[in-house]
Design an enzyme around this catalytic site. Structure first.
Site, PDB file in Angstrom:
ATOM      1  N   TYR A 123      25.828  31.944  17.466  1.00  0.00           N
ATOM      2  CA  TYR A 123      26.196  32.894  18.523  1.00  0.00           C
ATOM      3  C   TYR A 123      24.993  33.525  19.222  1.00  0.00           C
ATOM      4  O   TYR A 123      25.009  34.694  19.569  1.00  0.00           O
ATOM      5  CB  TYR A 123      27.110  33.993  17.946  1.00  0.00           C
ATOM      6  CG  TYR A 123      28.452  33.473  17.465  1.00  0.00           C
ATOM      7  CD1 TYR A 123      28.869  32.181  17.762  1.00  0.00           C
ATOM      8  CD2 TYR A 123      29.294  34.264  16.715  1.00  0.00           C
ATOM      9  CE1 TYR A 123      30.082  31.700  17.313  1.00  0.00           C
ATOM     10  CE2 TYR A 123      30.520  33.787  16.268  1.00  0.00           C
ATOM     11  CZ  TYR A 123      30.899  32.502  16.567  1.00  0.00           C
ATOM     12  OH  TYR A 123      32.109  32.028  16.122  1.00  0.00           O
ATOM     13  N   LYS A 169      26.327  24.604   5.131  1.00  0.00           N
ATOM     14  CA  LYS A 169      26.610  23.189   5.364  1.00  0.00           C
ATOM     15  C   LYS A 169      25.286  22.443   5.329  1.00  0.00           C
ATOM     16  O   LYS A 169      24.914  21.731   6.262  1.00  0.00           O
ATOM     17  CB  LYS A 169      27.331  23.053   6.726  1.00  0.00           C
ATOM     18  CG  LYS A 169      27.852  21.677   7.056  1.00  0.00           C
ATOM     19  CD  LYS A 169      29.078  21.274   6.254  1.00  0.00           C
ATOM     20  CE  LYS A 169      29.498  19.858   6.597  1.00  0.00           C
ATOM     21  NZ  LYS A 169      30.522  19.322   5.705  1.00  0.00           N
ATOM     22  N   ASP A 201      33.315  23.505   4.372  1.00  0.00           N
ATOM     23  CA  ASP A 201      34.629  22.836   4.372  1.00  0.00           C
ATOM     24  C   ASP A 201      35.306  22.997   3.007  1.00  0.00           C
ATOM     25  O   ASP A 201      36.512  23.272   2.926  1.00  0.00           O
ATOM     26  CB  ASP A 201      34.516  21.360   4.793  1.00  0.00           C
ATOM     27  CG  ASP A 201      33.253  20.675   4.284  1.00  0.00           C
ATOM     28  OD1 ASP A 201      32.463  21.326   3.566  1.00  0.00           O
ATOM     29  OD2 ASP A 201      33.054  19.485   4.588  1.00  0.00           O
ATOM     30  N   ASP A 225      33.082  33.664  10.748  1.00  0.00           N
ATOM     31  CA  ASP A 225      34.117  33.953  11.739  1.00  0.00           C
ATOM     32  C   ASP A 225      35.392  33.169  11.411  1.00  0.00           C
ATOM     33  O   ASP A 225      36.493  33.716  11.349  1.00  0.00           O
ATOM     34  CB  ASP A 225      33.573  33.555  13.130  1.00  0.00           C
ATOM     35  CG  ASP A 225      34.431  34.104  14.255  1.00  0.00           C
ATOM     36  OD1 ASP A 225      35.399  34.838  13.972  1.00  0.00           O
ATOM     37  OD2 ASP A 225      34.120  33.799  15.417  1.00  0.00           O
ATOM     38  N   ASP A 229      39.174  34.522   9.558  1.00  0.00           N
ATOM     39  CA  ASP A 229      40.527  34.407  10.136  1.00  0.00           C
ATOM     40  C   ASP A 229      41.459  33.670   9.172  1.00  0.00           C
ATOM     41  O   ASP A 229      42.636  34.004   9.041  1.00  0.00           O
ATOM     42  CB  ASP A 229      40.500  33.671  11.486  1.00  0.00           C
ATOM     43  CG  ASP A 229      40.279  34.625  12.653  1.00  0.00           C
ATOM     44  OD1 ASP A 229      39.653  35.684  12.434  1.00  0.00           O
ATOM     45  OD2 ASP A 229      40.723  34.336  13.780  1.00  0.00           O
TER      46      ASP A 229
HETATM   47 MG    MG Z   1      37.075  35.935  15.180  1.00  0.00          MG
END
Ligand code: MG
Ligand code: NAI
Length: 331
Positions: A123, A169, A201, A225, A229
């Protein structure tokens, strides 16, 4: 008296932040709320997504309580004001506790805290266009990795957690994620925590089928992130998940969910995520008794059958809030 910058934002932001303020008022009179504007509606009124006045309000505050903002469609020059704030205030740690707020909600008995690096990784918002496509600069720095890992270790130790898992990863991103991983193991030396690692993963799967093994996770920006969720869905849904963006001195507290334009203005949003973000803010302000009062009141309200639509109930945002506030006893 602590000063709180209150930034409701767009969509359901103002509705759920209104609820959070009602509940905060029910447990303490030691907070002064300074209201500021942010987001898309602010932009359409003032031409700015994050006006100077809002930054000034934040400057004189002890913490920020933020709702949500709507991302404009088709503005190539848009810079998300919330990403900008996280960066500008150097709120490098994104903390998301993931546990059921009531046993009847959610799918698995996960009890985890995701600590996510909040300022770099995927980001950076540094994207370069050329005739062939777009290249994104993904940054993993030694300083950035070290401070987030230290933050996570301290948080885990302070909260008497058992295990800390580094999620990365590094099999595919050998140098960048490899660096993060290496720093993690370096920084965990001498800790009494059980120190583990998982590829991202595998971590996504483990949160469902080996959730008892997941305790504190420390990870890079994008992975955190996505996993948070997932964790939110597993523990009851976005309407219930609070979060903090922090460093050692300052914090911005916000529900994990966005502005939910599909239900905005209808008085049906679940304010729990915002209310619990308020509780996290109280913890940060060393008002943990009040924070615990709020958490208990939310549990008891749901226990008594107060539920918004997303919790398969029919309480409006206001009705649910009133029940929670009525169960908060000032300390
Ligand atoms: Mg989010
Ligand atoms: P969203 O989180 O706003 O909504 C996803 C789904 O969950 C929707 O069906 C919504 O109705 C439901 N939902 C969310 N919060 C709820 C609540 N408190 N009670 C009941 N139901 C709830 O995510 P979406 O739809 O992807 O994004 C909508 C807008 O929000 C976009 O413009 C997005 O960019 C923005 N957004 C902003 C964030 C922020 O301000 N930090 C974070 C995520 C998205």
């Amino acid at each position: 008296m602590k000063k709180i910058a209150v930034l409701p934002g767009d969509g359901i932001g103002p509705e759920v932040i209104g609820s959070a303020l009602t509940v905060l008022d029910a447990v303490t009179h030691d907070l002064e709320f300074l209201h500021g504007e942010i987001g898309l509606e602010c932009h359409s009124r003032t031409g700015e997504y994050l006006p100077r006045e809002t930054l000034d309000i934040i400057d004189e505050s002890d913490a920020v309580l933020f709702g949500a903002i709507t991302t404009p469609l088709g503005d190539p020059n848009y810079r998300s004001p919330i990403l900008q704030l996280r960066k500008q205030l150097d709120l490098y740690a994104n903390v998301r506790p993931l546990r059921k707020v009531h046993p009847s909600l959610g799918l698995v008995d996960l009890d985890a805290i995701i600590v996510r690096e909040n300022t770099e990784g995927m980001y950076t918002q540094i994207e370069r266009q050329d005739p062939e496509g777009v290249t994104l600069e993904r940054r993993v720095s030694i300083r950035g990795s070290r401070r987030i890992v230290r933050f996570a270790r301290e948080l885990a130790e302070k909260n008497c957690r058992k295990r800390i898992t580094c999620v990365h990863k590094s099999n595919a991103l050998r140098r960048s994620d490899g660096l993060f991983r290496e720093i993690f193991f370096e920084e965990m030396m001498g800790s009494n925590l059980e120190v583990k690692e998982l590829l991202v993963d595998a971590a996504a799967a483990a949160m469902i089928d080996r959730y008892k093994e997941i305790d504190v996770i420390v990870t890079l920006n994008l992975y955190g992130d996505i996993l948070s969720d997932e964790g939110s869905a597993l523990t009851g849904g976005l309407g219930l998940s609070p979060s903090a963006n922090m460093n050692a001195e300052f914090g911005l507290f916000e529900p994990v969910h966005g502005s939910a334009p599909d239900i905005a203005g209808r008085g049906v949003a679940n304010p729990t995520a915002a209310i619990l973000s308020g509780a996290m803010m109280l913890d940060f302000l060393e008002m943990s008794t009040e924070a615990e009062t709020i958490r208990l009141a939310v549990h008891d309200a749901i226990d008594k059958g107060a539920r918004t639509r997303d919790m398969k109930g029919d309480h409006s945002t206001q009705q649910f809030t009133d029940v929670v506030a009525s169960l908060c006893h000032p300390v």
